[in-house]
Design a protein around this motif. Structure first.
Motif, PDB file in Angstrom:
ATOM      1  N   ASP A 207      17.313   2.427  17.597  1.00  0.00           N
ATOM      2  CA  ASP A 207      17.872   3.589  18.267  1.00  0.00           C
ATOM      3  C   ASP A 207      19.344   3.701  17.897  1.00  0.00           C
ATOM      4  O   ASP A 207      20.008   2.696  17.628  1.00  0.00           O
ATOM      5  CB  ASP A 207      17.717   3.455  19.784  1.00  0.00           C
ATOM      6  CG  ASP A 207      17.866   4.784  20.498  1.00  0.00           C
ATOM      7  OD1 ASP A 207      16.834   5.391  20.840  1.00  0.00           O
ATOM      8  OD2 ASP A 207      19.014   5.234  20.710  1.00  0.00           O
ATOM      9  N   ILE A 208      19.845   4.920  17.912  1.00  0.00           N
ATOM     10  CA  ILE A 208      21.245   5.156  17.556  1.00  0.00           C
ATOM     11  C   ILE A 208      22.195   4.737  18.673  1.00  0.00           C
ATOM     12  O   ILE A 208      23.376   4.505  18.444  1.00  0.00           O
ATOM     13  CB  ILE A 208      21.443   6.647  17.194  1.00  0.00           C
ATOM     14  CG1 ILE A 208      22.760   6.858  16.441  1.00  0.00           C
ATOM     15  CG2 ILE A 208      21.350   7.526  18.428  1.00  0.00           C
ATOM     16  CD1 ILE A 208      22.921   8.260  15.888  1.00  0.00           C
ATOM     17  N   SER A 209      21.667   4.606  19.895  1.00  0.00           N
ATOM     18  CA  SER A 209      22.495   4.307  21.070  1.00  0.00           C
ATOM     19  C   SER A 209      22.586   2.805  21.307  1.00  0.00           C
ATOM     20  O   SER A 209      21.571   2.141  21.540  1.00  0.00           O
ATOM     21  CB  SER A 209      21.911   4.992  22.313  1.00  0.00           C
ATOM     22  OG  SER A 209      22.489   4.475  23.496  1.00  0.00           O
ATOM     23  N   SER A 210      23.790   2.278  21.292  1.00  0.00           N
ATOM     24  CA  SER A 210      23.972   0.851  21.559  1.00  0.00           C
ATOM     25  C   SER A 210      23.578   0.515  22.999  1.00  0.00           C
ATOM     26  O   SER A 210      23.038  -0.560  23.261  1.00  0.00           O
ATOM     27  CB  SER A 210      25.427   0.446  21.296  1.00  0.00           C
ATOM     28  OG  SER A 210      26.318   1.188  22.107  1.00  0.00           O
ATOM     29  N   TYR A 211      23.834   1.439  23.928  1.00  0.00           N
ATOM     30  CA  TYR A 211      23.464   1.154  25.310  1.00  0.00           C
ATOM     31  C   TYR A 211      21.942   1.124  25.472  1.00  0.00           C
ATOM     32  O   TYR A 211      21.403   0.266  26.189  1.00  0.00           O
ATOM     33  CB  TYR A 211      24.047   2.191  26.275  1.00  0.00           C
ATOM     34  CG  TYR A 211      23.645   1.888  27.705  1.00  0.00           C
ATOM     35  CD1 TYR A 211      24.312   0.905  28.426  1.00  0.00           C
ATOM     36  CD2 TYR A 211      22.565   2.539  28.303  1.00  0.00           C
ATOM     37  CE1 TYR A 211      23.922   0.572  29.720  1.00  0.00           C
ATOM     38  CE2 TYR A 211      22.173   2.217  29.594  1.00  0.00           C
ATOM     39  CZ  TYR A 211      22.856   1.242  30.297  1.00  0.00           C
ATOM     40  OH  TYR A 211      22.456   0.912  31.563  1.00  0.00           O
TER      41      TYR A 211
ATOM     42  N   HIS B 260      16.222  15.611  35.169  1.00  0.00           N
ATOM     43  CA  HIS B 260      15.847  16.906  35.748  1.00  0.00           C
ATOM     44  C   HIS B 260      16.211  18.049  34.803  1.00  0.00           C
ATOM     45  O   HIS B 260      15.452  19.010  34.651  1.00  0.00           O
ATOM     46  CB  HIS B 260      16.563  17.111  37.079  1.00  0.00           C
ATOM     47  CG  HIS B 260      16.150  16.165  38.152  1.00  0.00           C
ATOM     48  ND1 HIS B 260      16.781  16.126  39.388  1.00  0.00           N
ATOM     49  CD2 HIS B 260      15.183  15.217  38.188  1.00  0.00           C
ATOM     50  CE1 HIS B 260      16.213  15.191  40.129  1.00  0.00           C
ATOM     51  NE2 HIS B 260      15.251  14.621  39.420  1.00  0.00           N
ATOM     52  N   THR B 261      17.375  17.938  34.178  1.00  0.00           N
ATOM     53  CA  THR B 261      17.839  18.986  33.259  1.00  0.00           C
ATOM     54  C   THR B 261      17.158  18.893  31.904  1.00  0.00           C
ATOM     55  O   THR B 261      16.681  19.892  31.354  1.00  0.00           O
ATOM     56  CB  THR B 261      19.366  18.886  33.078  1.00  0.00           C
ATOM     57  OG1 THR B 261      20.004  19.064  34.344  1.00  0.00           O
ATOM     58  CG2 THR B 261      19.869  19.937  32.100  1.00  0.00           C
ATOM     59  N   ASP B 262      17.098  17.676  31.367  1.00  0.00           N
ATOM     60  CA  ASP B 262      16.633  17.503  29.986  1.00  0.00           C
ATOM     61  C   ASP B 262      15.133  17.674  29.830  1.00  0.00           C
ATOM     62  O   ASP B 262      14.664  18.068  28.757  1.00  0.00           O
ATOM     63  CB  ASP B 262      17.039  16.125  29.458  1.00  0.00           C
ATOM     64  CG  ASP B 262      18.518  16.039  29.118  1.00  0.00           C
ATOM     65  OD1 ASP B 262      19.220  17.058  29.268  1.00  0.00           O
ATOM     66  OD2 ASP B 262      18.969  14.956  28.714  1.00  0.00           O
TER      67      ASP B 262
ATOM     68  N   GLU C 271      20.986  18.672  25.052  1.00  0.00           N
ATOM     69  CA  GLU C 271      20.507  17.904  26.195  1.00  0.00           C
ATOM     70  C   GLU C 271      21.601  16.943  26.661  1.00  0.00           C
ATOM     71  O   GLU C 271      22.369  16.409  25.852  1.00  0.00           O
ATOM     72  CB  GLU C 271      19.226  17.151  25.822  1.00  0.00           C
ATOM     73  CG  GLU C 271      18.070  18.082  25.489  1.00  0.00           C
ATOM     74  CD  GLU C 271      16.756  17.353  25.284  1.00  0.00           C
ATOM     75  OE1 GLU C 271      16.640  16.198  25.756  1.00  0.00           O
ATOM     76  OE2 GLU C 271      15.846  17.927  24.658  1.00  0.00           O
ATOM     77  N   LEU C 272      21.647  16.716  27.953  1.00  0.00           N
ATOM     78  CA  LEU C 272      22.697  15.869  28.513  1.00  0.00           C
ATOM     79  C   LEU C 272      22.643  14.453  27.964  1.00  0.00           C
ATOM     80  O   LEU C 272      23.674  13.812  27.766  1.00  0.00           O
ATOM     81  CB  LEU C 272      22.573  15.834  30.043  1.00  0.00           C
ATOM     82  CG  LEU C 272      22.729  17.188  30.768  1.00  0.00           C
ATOM     83  CD1 LEU C 272      22.573  16.997  32.269  1.00  0.00           C
ATOM     84  CD2 LEU C 272      24.069  17.832  30.441  1.00  0.00           C
ATOM     85  N   MET C 273      21.431  13.952  27.710  1.00  0.00           N
ATOM     86  CA  MET C 273      21.262  12.580  27.221  1.00  0.00           C
ATOM     87  C   MET C 273      21.886  12.393  25.841  1.00  0.00           C
ATOM     88  O   MET C 273      22.238  11.270  25.467  1.00  0.00           O
ATOM     89  CB  MET C 273      19.770  12.260  27.156  1.00  0.00           C
ATOM     90  CG  MET C 273      19.462  10.797  26.985  1.00  0.00           C
ATOM     91  SD  MET C 273      19.747   9.865  28.481  1.00  0.00           S
ATOM     92  CE  MET C 273      18.375   8.747  28.404  1.00  0.00           C
ATOM     93  N   ASP C 274      22.015  13.478  25.092  1.00  0.00           N
ATOM     94  CA  ASP C 274      22.552  13.386  23.736  1.00  0.00           C
ATOM     95  C   ASP C 274      24.069  13.551  23.688  1.00  0.00           C
ATOM     96  O   ASP C 274      24.664  13.475  22.609  1.00  0.00           O
ATOM     97  CB  ASP C 274      21.914  14.464  22.846  1.00  0.00           C
ATOM     98  CG  ASP C 274      20.407  14.280  22.701  1.00  0.00           C
ATOM     99  OD1 ASP C 274      19.954  13.128  22.795  1.00  0.00           O
ATOM    100  OD2 ASP C 274      19.701  15.285  22.502  1.00  0.00           O
ATOM    101  N   GLN C 275      24.687  13.790  24.835  1.00  0.00           N
ATOM    102  CA  GLN C 275      26.118  14.066  24.845  1.00  0.00           C
ATOM    103  C   GLN C 275      26.929  12.780  24.994  1.00  0.00           C
ATOM    104  O   GLN C 275      26.504  11.834  25.676  1.00  0.00           O
ATOM    105  CB  GLN C 275      26.457  15.020  25.992  1.00  0.00           C
ATOM    106  CG  GLN C 275      25.705  16.335  25.952  1.00  0.00           C
ATOM    107  CD  GLN C 275      25.848  17.038  24.624  1.00  0.00           C
ATOM    108  OE1 GLN C 275      26.968  17.258  24.149  1.00  0.00           O
ATOM    109  NE2 GLN C 275      24.726  17.381  24.001  1.00  0.00           N
TER     110      GLN C 275
END
Length: 235
Positions: free
Chosen positions: A92-96, A190-192, A11-15
């Motif tokens: 969450d793993i994402s700092s952002y 839309h993609t994910d 998924e794009l969000m995980d890239q």
């Protein structure tokens, strides 16, 4: 799309490499999707019921893979409206994502909600919670890590584990395709959205993974729109 088996695609969000603008637009879009699909409404009833049993202190809740924070914040809002004292942590793993969620909590004036960066599959938790929950995270994992997540959650809770995720169905796929386009302009969402459904577990598959993770006696219910909720209580 063959939905008889999981079709996991990145998924794009995980890239890596997302700009803050792209990430922010995607999280905002997911917030609208979660509002439309009533994610916090699915999780709230068992939390409300538990609060009646733990009334001598604030109910401590952990939201794993909290993303933009909207589910944990939604639970905190419902608790406030019901006069129930809670303390909600989101990791969450994402700092952002943590930064985004923290700013949203500040704007909503929900001081009882805090977010922090944490890799739940690699780093141990330093405390236990009354409720350990996750929403729309399990489908990101392979079977081995999904089973491990169930085990981690059961060991981290004093009372209740809640897992809310997508059902892998044809209706769910097309609802995700249409809903994500109606609710957000983010091309990432839309993609994910449809990819998430294609990579999700059926309720039977999720139940088998929960048992492998050491949970027994859990309950599973299905919810609109094409969601399921697993509920397990610590004996």
């Amino acid at each position: 799309m063959n939905l008889q088996v999981r079709n996991r695609e990145p998924e794009l969000m995980d890239q890596p490499g997302l700009t803050e603008r792209e990430h922010g637009l995607a999280l905002a879009g997911l917030r609208r999707v979660n509002w439309w699909s009533r994610s916090s409404s699915i999780l709230w009833p068992p939390i409300r019921n538990l609060a009646g049993l733990v009334n001598d202190r604030p109910l401590q809740i952990l939201d794993i893979a909290s993303g933009g924070g909207d589910v944990g914040l939604g639970i905190a809002q419902r608790a406030k409206q019901a006069g129930i004292s809670v303390e909600v942590d989101g990791c969450d793993i994402s700092s952002y994502a943590v930064k985004h969620a923290s700013e949203l909590a500040q704007r909503m004036q929900l001081d009882q909600v805090h977010f922090y960066e944490h890799d739940i599959l690699q780093e141990p938790l330093d405390k236990k919670y009354d409720v350990v929950m996750c929403s729309l995270f399990l489908h990101h994992l392979d079977e081995k890590h999904a089973s491990r997540l169930f085990n981690i959650m059961s060991n981290a809770t004093r009372h209740l584990v809640l897992v809310n995720d997508l059902r892998r169905t044809r209706l769910g796929y097309w609802l995700a395709w249409a809903g994500c386009r109606l609710l957000t302009r983010s091309p990432i969402v839309h993609t994910d959205g449809p990819l998430s459904v294609a990579g999700a577990f059926t309720m039977t598959e999720a139940a088998e993974l929960a048992e492998q993770g050491g949970l027994s006696g859990f309950q599973m219910t299905h919810h609109w729109p094409q969601r399921w909720l697993l509920q397990w209580s610590q004996s």
